[in-house]
Design a protein around this motif. Structure first.
Motif, PDB file in Angstrom:
ATOM      1  N   GLY A 171      55.747  34.603  45.609  1.00  0.00           N
ATOM      2  CA  GLY A 171      56.215  34.618  44.223  1.00  0.00           C
ATOM      3  C   GLY A 171      56.374  33.252  43.595  1.00  0.00           C
ATOM      4  N   ARG A 172      56.820  32.281  44.389  1.00  0.00           N
ATOM      5  CA  ARG A 172      57.202  30.982  43.818  1.00  0.00           C
ATOM      6  C   ARG A 172      56.412  29.791  44.352  1.00  0.00           C
ATOM      7  NH1 ARG A 172      62.395  31.220  41.157  1.00  0.00           N
ATOM      8  NH2 ARG A 172      61.880  29.070  40.665  1.00  0.00           N
ATOM      9  N   GLY A 173      55.666  30.012  45.460  1.00  0.00           N
ATOM     10  CA  GLY A 173      54.835  28.927  45.997  1.00  0.00           C
ATOM     11  C   GLY A 173      55.585  27.953  46.882  1.00  0.00           C
ATOM     12  N   PHE A 174      56.838  28.266  47.205  1.00  0.00           N
ATOM     13  CA  PHE A 174      57.573  27.475  48.203  1.00  0.00           C
ATOM     14  C   PHE A 174      58.445  28.438  48.990  1.00  0.00           C
ATOM     15  CE2 PHE A 174      60.223  27.416  44.359  1.00  0.00           C
ATOM     16  CZ  PHE A 174      61.439  27.853  44.865  1.00  0.00           C
ATOM     17  N   CYS A 175      58.989  27.957  50.077  1.00  0.00           N
ATOM     18  CA  CYS A 175      59.899  28.785  50.887  1.00  0.00           C
ATOM     19  C   CYS A 175      60.590  27.872  51.891  1.00  0.00           C
ATOM     20  CB  CYS A 175      59.132  29.901  51.611  1.00  0.00           C
ATOM     21  SG  CYS A 175      57.948  29.314  52.833  1.00  0.00           S
ATOM     22  N   ARG A 176      61.352  28.467  52.749  1.00  0.00           N
ATOM     23  CA  ARG A 176      61.886  27.730  53.890  1.00  0.00           C
ATOM     24  C   ARG A 176      60.740  27.714  54.905  1.00  0.00           C
ATOM     25  NH1 ARG A 176      67.261  27.085  52.689  1.00  0.00           N
ATOM     26  NH2 ARG A 176      68.441  28.856  51.898  1.00  0.00           N
ATOM     27  N   TRP A 177      59.958  26.631  54.843  1.00  0.00           N
ATOM     28  CA  TRP A 177      58.689  26.559  55.567  1.00  0.00           C
ATOM     29  C   TRP A 177      58.864  26.731  57.074  1.00  0.00           C
ATOM     30  CZ3 TRP A 177      54.953  26.425  52.051  1.00  0.00           C
ATOM     31  CH2 TRP A 177      55.166  25.768  50.836  1.00  0.00           C
ATOM     32  N   LYS A 178      57.855  27.305  57.686  1.00  0.00           N
ATOM     33  CA  LYS A 178      57.750  27.295  59.152  1.00  0.00           C
ATOM     34  C   LYS A 178      57.420  25.874  59.586  1.00  0.00           C
ATOM     35  CE  LYS A 178      53.995  29.264  60.922  1.00  0.00           C
ATOM     36  NZ  LYS A 178      53.167  30.388  61.375  1.00  0.00           N
ATOM     37  N   VAL A 179      58.167  25.361  60.554  1.00  0.00           N
ATOM     38  CA  VAL A 179      57.914  24.004  61.046  1.00  0.00           C
ATOM     39  C   VAL A 179      57.248  24.087  62.417  1.00  0.00           C
ATOM     40  CG1 VAL A 179      58.983  21.832  61.792  1.00  0.00           C
ATOM     41  CG2 VAL A 179      59.904  23.043  59.810  1.00  0.00           C
ATOM     42  N   THR A 180      56.107  23.428  62.530  1.00  0.00           N
ATOM     43  CA  THR A 180      55.435  23.313  63.834  1.00  0.00           C
ATOM     44  C   THR A 180      55.053  21.853  64.031  1.00  0.00           C
ATOM     45  OG1 THR A 180      53.254  23.723  62.862  1.00  0.00           O
ATOM     46  CG2 THR A 180      54.420  25.639  63.703  1.00  0.00           C
ATOM     47  N   GLY A 181      54.618  21.536  65.249  1.00  0.00           N
ATOM     48  CA  GLY A 181      54.042  20.215  65.495  1.00  0.00           C
ATOM     49  C   GLY A 181      52.628  20.172  64.946  1.00  0.00           C
ATOM     50  N   GLN A 182      51.969  19.053  65.151  1.00  0.00           N
ATOM     51  CA  GLN A 182      50.641  18.867  64.551  1.00  0.00           C
ATOM     52  C   GLN A 182      49.607  19.850  65.090  1.00  0.00           C
ATOM     53  OE1 GLN A 182      49.727  17.084  62.048  1.00  0.00           O
ATOM     54  NE2 GLN A 182      51.379  15.627  61.720  1.00  0.00           N
ATOM     55  N   THR A 183      49.799  20.369  66.292  1.00  0.00           N
ATOM     56  CA  THR A 183      48.827  21.333  66.812  1.00  0.00           C
ATOM     57  C   THR A 183      49.100  22.732  66.249  1.00  0.00           C
ATOM     58  OG1 THR A 183      50.227  21.678  68.725  1.00  0.00           O
ATOM     59  CG2 THR A 183      48.400  20.113  68.983  1.00  0.00           C
ATOM     60  N   GLY A 184      50.260  22.913  65.645  1.00  0.00           N
ATOM     61  CA  GLY A 184      50.536  24.162  64.941  1.00  0.00           C
ATOM     62  C   GLY A 184      50.854  25.348  65.827  1.00  0.00           C
ATOM     63  N   GLU A 185      51.042  25.129  67.121  1.00  0.00           N
ATOM     64  CA  GLU A 185      51.220  26.286  68.012  1.00  0.00           C
ATOM     65  C   GLU A 185      52.665  26.782  68.057  1.00  0.00           C
ATOM     66  OE1 GLU A 185      49.559  24.426  71.368  1.00  0.00           O
ATOM     67  OE2 GLU A 185      47.591  24.471  70.387  1.00  0.00           O
ATOM     68  N   GLU A 186      53.588  25.887  68.403  1.00  0.00           N
ATOM     69  CA  GLU A 186      54.955  26.334  68.669  1.00  0.00           C
ATOM     70  C   GLU A 186      55.812  26.288  67.408  1.00  0.00           C
ATOM     71  OE1 GLU A 186      58.511  25.308  71.830  1.00  0.00           O
ATOM     72  OE2 GLU A 186      56.866  23.925  71.540  1.00  0.00           O
ATOM     73  N   VAL A 187      56.528  27.366  67.108  1.00  0.00           N
ATOM     74  CA  VAL A 187      57.451  27.355  65.973  1.00  0.00           C
ATOM     75  C   VAL A 187      58.700  26.568  66.383  1.00  0.00           C
ATOM     76  CG1 VAL A 187      58.878  28.753  64.436  1.00  0.00           C
ATOM     77  CG2 VAL A 187      56.594  29.546  65.071  1.00  0.00           C
ATOM     78  N   MET A 188      58.923  25.439  65.687  1.00  0.00           N
ATOM     79  CA  MET A 188      60.070  24.586  66.004  1.00  0.00           C
ATOM     80  C   MET A 188      61.301  25.008  65.218  1.00  0.00           C
ATOM     81  SD  MET A 188      57.898  21.041  65.764  1.00  0.00           S
ATOM     82  CE  MET A 188      59.240  19.891  66.017  1.00  0.00           C
ATOM     83  N   GLY A 189      61.104  25.678  64.084  1.00  0.00           N
ATOM     84  CA  GLY A 189      62.221  26.088  63.238  1.00  0.00           C
ATOM     85  C   GLY A 189      61.759  26.227  61.810  1.00  0.00           C
ATOM     86  N   PHE A 190      62.702  26.031  60.870  1.00  0.00           N
ATOM     87  CA  PHE A 190      62.305  26.053  59.459  1.00  0.00           C
ATOM     88  C   PHE A 190      62.939  24.897  58.727  1.00  0.00           C
ATOM     89  CE2 PHE A 190      66.251  28.645  58.833  1.00  0.00           C
ATOM     90  CZ  PHE A 190      66.817  27.918  57.790  1.00  0.00           C
ATOM     91  N   CYS A 191      62.371  24.606  57.581  1.00  0.00           N
ATOM     92  CA  CYS A 191      62.901  23.547  56.738  1.00  0.00           C
ATOM     93  C   CYS A 191      62.361  23.791  55.334  1.00  0.00           C
ATOM     94  CB  CYS A 191      62.374  22.220  57.274  1.00  0.00           C
ATOM     95  SG  CYS A 191      63.005  20.855  56.353  1.00  0.00           S
ATOM     96  N   GLY A 192      63.244  23.852  54.358  1.00  0.00           N
ATOM     97  CA  GLY A 192      62.737  24.021  53.006  1.00  0.00           C
ATOM     98  C   GLY A 192      63.704  24.773  52.120  1.00  0.00           C
ATOM     99  N   VAL A 193      63.194  25.191  50.985  1.00  0.00           N
ATOM    100  CA  VAL A 193      64.043  25.693  49.903  1.00  0.00           C
ATOM    101  C   VAL A 193      63.993  27.223  49.816  1.00  0.00           C
ATOM    102  CG1 VAL A 193      64.413  25.642  47.401  1.00  0.00           C
ATOM    103  CG2 VAL A 193      63.725  23.552  48.600  1.00  0.00           C
ATOM    104  N   GLY A 194      65.195  27.790  49.801  1.00  0.00           N
ATOM    105  CA  GLY A 194      65.341  29.214  49.536  1.00  0.00           C
ATOM    106  C   GLY A 194      66.379  29.361  48.439  1.00  0.00           C
ATOM    107  N   PHE A 195      66.958  30.555  48.320  1.00  0.00           N
ATOM    108  CA  PHE A 195      67.996  30.731  47.300  1.00  0.00           C
ATOM    109  C   PHE A 195      69.314  31.086  47.961  1.00  0.00           C
ATOM    110  CE2 PHE A 195      64.232  30.722  44.824  1.00  0.00           C
ATOM    111  CZ  PHE A 195      64.617  30.079  43.662  1.00  0.00           C
TER     112      PHE A 195
END
Ligand SMILES: CC(C)(COP(=O)(O)OP(=O)(O)OC[C@H]1O[C@@H](n2cnc3c(N)ncnc32)[C@H](O)[C@@H]1OP(=O)(O)O)[C@@H](O)C(=O)NCCC(=O)NCCS
Length: 179
Positions: free
Chosen positions: A58-82
């Motif tokens: 809907g808005r083009g942003f979120c609490r992004w999924k954070v991974t390392g550069q290889t993109g495999e492991e989910v490290m957590g989230f970081c970003g904007v929600g409401f």
């Protein structure tokens, strides 16, 4: 759409990512300053990820999924929600799996997420909310240039709110660029 930092990739979530996020949201140490240590249920975790999928659509942003550069492991989230409780304001936040704490990852991701929303969207202001004891999180808010605004009662606990306006962010960025 993804955001890249020196060490991280911030990307939108897929609904099935809730499984990879589950060990983080069910770690009592991670949840210490969120729920007082109570792990989220599977339903709460699924709802959270579904909200991020919808927010990004809907808005083009979120609490992004954070991974390392290889993109495999989910490290957590970081970003904007409401922020649900008080006033539904855009709120920037961060949670990482415990093994990634203390390495500057949350600050690195938060800087990128903040820059992205203030440069790419029209959001006039971001808040960030934490329990007063969550010194690491509050320190990140301060490093981002956010300023203390209020201590208030929310979700049955004392909380502090920090804030930064888009104008404040952009004028500071401009001053830094002019140096
Ligand atoms: C909060 C959290 C994301 C921080 O992640 P992190 O990657 O360790 O954070 P960073 O390393 O980027 O930065 C933390 C900063 O706080 C500082 N810090 C850490 N613990 C601190 C404490 N007890 N008192 C004061 N400062 C502290 C660190 O030294 C660092 O500052 P520096 O960069 O100037 O050295 C992580 O601890 C976490 O996931 N916690 C559980 C979820 C949570 O509480 N999220 C926030 C909800 S409001």
């Amino acid at each position: 759409m993804i955001l890249k930092t020196e060490r991280l990739i911030l990307s939108p979530w897929q609904p099935e990512d809730w499984i990879a996020f589950r060990p983080i949201a069910q770690d009592p140490e991670v949840m210490r300053y969120i729920t007082g240590g109570k792990p989220w249920t599977d339903d709460e975790i699924r709802n959270f990820i579904d909200r991020q999928v919808a927010l990004f659509a809907g808005r083009g942003f979120c609490r992004w999924k954070v991974t390392g550069q290889t993109g495999e492991e989910v490290m957590g989230f970081c970003g904007v929600g409401f922020w649900r409780g008080a006033i539904g304001e855009p709120e920037i936040g961060w949670w990482l799996a415990r093994r990634f704490w203390g390495l500057g990852y949350a600050s690195e991701g938060a800087r990128a997420a903040m820059e992205d929303v203030f440069r790419r969207t029209e959001l006039p202001r971001l808040i960030s909310v934490a329990m007063p004891g969550n010194r690491a999180s509050i320190h990140i808010m301060e490093k981002l240039g956010m300023h203390f605004e209020a201590e208030f009662e929310g979700e049955n606990t004392r909380l502090v709110r920090y804030a930064l306006t888009r104008d404040e962010y952009l004028s500071r960025a401009q001053a830094l660029e002019a140096r």
